[in-house]
Design an enzyme around this catalytic site. Sequence first.
Site, PDB file in Angstrom:
ATOM      1  CG  ASN A  13      -1.714   1.249   1.379  1.00  0.00           C
ATOM      2  OD1 ASN A  13      -1.846   2.019   0.411  1.00  0.00           O
ATOM      3  ND2 ASN A  13      -2.271   1.489   2.560  1.00  0.00           N
ATOM      4  CE  LYS A  15      -0.022   3.433   4.603  1.00  0.00           C
ATOM      5  NZ  LYS A  15      -0.067   3.529   6.029  1.00  0.00           N
ATOM      6  CG  HIS A  99      -5.942   2.214   4.925  1.00  0.00           C
ATOM      7  ND1 HIS A  99      -5.477   3.163   5.799  1.00  0.00           N
ATOM      8  CD2 HIS A  99      -4.961   1.285   4.810  1.00  0.00           C
ATOM      9  CE1 HIS A  99      -4.254   2.819   6.194  1.00  0.00           C
ATOM     10  NE2 HIS A  99      -3.917   1.685   5.604  1.00  0.00           N
ATOM     11  CD  GLU A 101      -2.838   5.735   6.525  1.00  0.00           C
ATOM     12  OE1 GLU A 101      -2.790   5.780   5.279  1.00  0.00           O
ATOM     13  OE2 GLU A 101      -1.947   5.198   7.213  1.00  0.00           O
ATOM     14  CD  GLU A 171      -3.758  -2.276   7.171  1.00  0.00           C
ATOM     15  OE1 GLU A 171      -2.633  -2.531   6.754  1.00  0.00           O
ATOM     16  OE2 GLU A 171      -4.352  -1.235   6.892  1.00  0.00           O
ATOM     17  N   GLY A 177       2.199   2.377  10.554  1.00  0.00           N
ATOM     18  CA  GLY A 177       3.167   3.464  10.381  1.00  0.00           C
ATOM     19  C   GLY A 177       3.865   3.867  11.665  1.00  0.00           C
ATOM     20  CB  SER A 217       4.974  -1.704  11.770  1.00  0.00           C
ATOM     21  OG  SER A 217       4.543  -0.368  11.978  1.00  0.00           O
TER      22      SER A 217
END
Length: 262
Positions: A13, A15, A99, A101, A171, A177, A217
């Site tokens: 991914n 991003k 996701h 985010e 996730e 991250g 991560s």
Amino acid sequence: MNRKYRKTIIAGNWKMHKTACETRTFAESLKHALPRTKRCSIVICVPFTNIPIAIKTLKDCRVAIAAQNMHWEESGAYTGEISAQMLVELGVKYVLIGHSERREYFAETDAIVNKKIHAALAAGLHPILCVGETEAQRELNLTDAHLNYQVQAALSGVSSEQIKNITIAYEPIWAIGTGKTATPEQAGEACATIRSILRSLYGAKLARQTTIQYGGSMNPENAKNLLSQSDVDGGLIGGASLKPENFLDIIFTANEYEESET
Ligand code: PGA
């Protein structure tokens, strides 16, 4: 992983990273290593603007190109948005839906996630549905309840036939991250919880066949232990997917693991 019943999917991914030129360079390096990755399905989730170059460079390769988002309507007055059909026409195969985010910074609710899942499926895309708890939820022992709610809300109205086209990415938000990875046991338990939710919704056979990835991560150092959990069928990799050598390292790990298992 469990090769017997389900596909291993390693997805990167990106991003909001990489230009079209950088995408071509990345795709070229990936291409050369593909003969050594035969037992994994490989997906890269690139920014919209990089989709055409990624598809062109990886034409006839076993790498599927994914979008990171889409709108739920087929067309309309939605300035700045992209529909599923637009993606399909370019040759996109997968799309990330929900996701964390998107949920956090773009106010995507569970209802929106559900609409996007339906729109993606209707257009023939394979959604990768992202779910996961916050650190506070984990500390309060609410992980299972939260996963239950998120998975059921996202899959509301999704049929047994359609679930075959969905991949789920577990996730944990606190691991995305942050460099703070879930332990293999935490990842394995949460993925097993998701599988048991799928079992209650769709029965044992379909639950067993669904690919459930871990994301947060994941990197070349920890991938092996995470992927050794029987309910972790792959990875959704952010930071470590940006350098071809790191991404390939994880793919090779997943590939080798399969070999030693069979
Ligand atoms: P990360 O991102 O690997 O950088 O934690 C994962 C993701 O957001 O999908």
